[in-house]
Design a protein around this motif. Sequence first.
Motif, PDB file in Angstrom:
ATOM      1  N   LYS A   1       0.988  -1.097  -0.072  1.00 20.48           N
ATOM      2  CA  LYS A   1      -0.171  -0.033  -0.144  1.00 20.48           C
ATOM      3  C   LYS A   1       0.917   1.257  -0.050  1.00 20.48           C
ATOM      4  O   LYS A   1       0.254   2.496   0.215  1.00 20.48           O
ATOM      5  N   LEU A   2       2.332   1.280  -0.271  1.00 18.39           N
ATOM      6  CA  LEU A   2       2.805   2.253  -0.423  1.00 18.39           C
ATOM      7  C   LEU A   2       2.858   3.616  -1.054  1.00 18.39           C
ATOM      8  O   LEU A   2       2.576   4.588  -0.574  1.00 18.39           O
ATOM      9  N   ASP A   3       2.084   3.058  -2.237  1.00 15.45           N
ATOM     10  CA  ASP A   3       1.493   4.547  -2.883  1.00 15.45           C
ATOM     11  C   ASP A   3       0.442   5.143  -2.334  1.00 15.45           C
ATOM     12  O   ASP A   3       0.607   6.485  -2.242  1.00 15.45           O
ATOM     13  N   LYS A   4      -0.433   4.442  -1.838  1.00 12.18           N
ATOM     14  CA  LYS A   4      -1.454   5.265  -0.976  1.00 12.18           C
ATOM     15  C   LYS A   4      -1.166   5.831   0.183  1.00 12.18           C
ATOM     16  O   LYS A   4      -1.508   6.824   0.725  1.00 12.18           O
ATOM     17  N   ILE A   5      -0.054   5.162   0.909  1.00 13.03           N
ATOM     18  CA  ILE A   5       0.480   5.702   2.081  1.00 13.03           C
ATOM     19  C   ILE A   5       1.191   7.085   1.934  1.00 13.03           C
ATOM     20  O   ILE A   5       1.034   8.046   2.544  1.00 13.03           O
ATOM     21  N   ILE A   6       1.999   6.969   1.088  1.00 15.59           N
ATOM     22  CA  ILE A   6       2.718   8.141   0.536  1.00 15.59           C
ATOM     23  C   ILE A   6       1.832   9.304   0.178  1.00 15.59           C
ATOM     24  O   ILE A   6       1.984  10.768   0.419  1.00 15.59           O
ATOM     25  N   GLU A   7       0.800   9.022  -0.716  1.00 15.78           N
ATOM     26  CA  GLU A   7      -0.261  10.064  -0.948  1.00 15.78           C
ATOM     27  C   GLU A   7      -0.813  10.565   0.309  1.00 15.78           C
ATOM     28  O   GLU A   7      -1.252  11.623   0.177  1.00 15.78           O
ATOM     29  N   ARG A   8      -1.225   9.726   1.148  1.00 16.20           N
ATOM     30  CA  ARG A   8      -1.807  10.113   2.314  1.00 16.20           C
ATOM     31  C   ARG A   8      -0.849  11.029   3.145  1.00 16.20           C
ATOM     32  O   ARG A   8      -1.240  12.050   4.021  1.00 16.20           O
ATOM     33  N   ALA A   9       0.245  10.735   3.189  1.00 18.80           N
ATOM     34  CA  ALA A   9       1.496  11.624   3.739  1.00 18.80           C
ATOM     35  C   ALA A   9       1.590  12.907   3.174  1.00 18.80           C
ATOM     36  O   ALA A   9       1.673  13.719   4.078  1.00 18.80           O
ATOM     37  N   TYR A  10       1.378  13.027   1.954  1.00 16.97           N
ATOM     38  CA  TYR A  10       1.350  14.374   1.280  1.00 16.97           C
ATOM     39  C   TYR A  10       0.360  15.296   1.757  1.00 16.97           C
ATOM     40  O   TYR A  10       0.370  16.153   2.021  1.00 16.97           O
ATOM     41  N   THR A  11      -0.781  14.412   1.715  1.00 11.78           N
ATOM     42  CA  THR A  11      -1.999  15.119   2.493  1.00 11.78           C
ATOM     43  C   THR A  11      -1.780  15.684   3.888  1.00 11.78           C
ATOM     44  O   THR A  11      -2.135  16.962   3.979  1.00 11.78           O
ATOM     45  N   ILE A  12      -1.358  14.780   4.589  1.00 11.42           N
ATOM     46  CA  ILE A  12      -0.948  15.231   6.093  1.00 11.42           C
ATOM     47  C   ILE A  12      -0.152  16.411   6.048  1.00 11.42           C
ATOM     48  O   ILE A  12      -0.463  17.493   6.686  1.00 11.42           O
ATOM     49  N   LEU A  13       1.054  16.531   5.379  1.00  9.21           N
ATOM     50  CA  LEU A  13       1.945  17.630   5.133  1.00  9.21           C
ATOM     51  C   LEU A  13       1.595  18.690   4.536  1.00  9.21           C
ATOM     52  O   LEU A  13       1.691  19.811   4.873  1.00  9.21           O
ATOM     53  N   ARG A  14       0.945  18.579   3.424  1.00 13.40           N
ATOM     54  CA  ARG A  14       0.322  19.648   2.468  1.00 13.40           C
ATOM     55  C   ARG A  14      -0.896  20.359   2.803  1.00 13.40           C
ATOM     56  O   ARG A  14      -1.040  21.708   2.867  1.00 13.40           O
ATOM     57  N   ASP A  15      -1.977  19.549   3.441  1.00 16.93           N
ATOM     58  CA  ASP A  15      -3.216  20.303   3.546  1.00 16.93           C
ATOM     59  C   ASP A  15      -3.564  21.109   4.681  1.00 16.93           C
ATOM     60  O   ASP A  15      -4.505  21.730   4.749  1.00 16.93           O
TER      61      ASP A  15
END
Length: 174
Positions: A92-106
């Motif tokens: 699930k690494l792609d989804k995890i990275i996308e979620r980490a982006y959201t956490i840091l960016r939004d």
Amino acid sequence: FLTDMFMLDIQYDSSKLVGVRTDEERIIMKSAVTTMHEALKKAISLELDIDYNEINGGWRPRIENSGQSHIEMFFYDNLSSGAGYSSLIAEKLDKIIERAYTILRDCVCDRACKHCLDNYYNQRNHDLFDRNLGLQLLNYAVTGEMPEDYNASEQEDYLRPLKKLILEETERET
């Protein structure tokens, strides 16, 4: 105790990015890596729908004999013999990275807050968290894109609090 572990190795050019040559660089590196690691840990717990404390981990810098620099991040199940969560990270690494982006960016906070990174269990790292540095490092790790330099206005904004402290200290001394 024996458990499963997931390792993420980020290779980087320490001549172009912050390394560990000076105390200032070490502080910036520690802040960026600790923030990115925390965002990934939170993203893992959210993506796998597990309690935040069921996964743990850490990171360390590594420099090869050739001079090549690495950041090694690791995540492991917090239960003896493992629950298999860390084995699911790669899937699930792609989804995890996308979620980490959201956490840091939004988030709209300056560095970190209870809505993005801060919680009771990571309070010893609250002073280190800087979601902008973490986002720059995550973006570099994923795309290889170097962080942009700050323009004069951004530099002024970042230095304003420091200038105020220096001015206040100078006024007290006179």
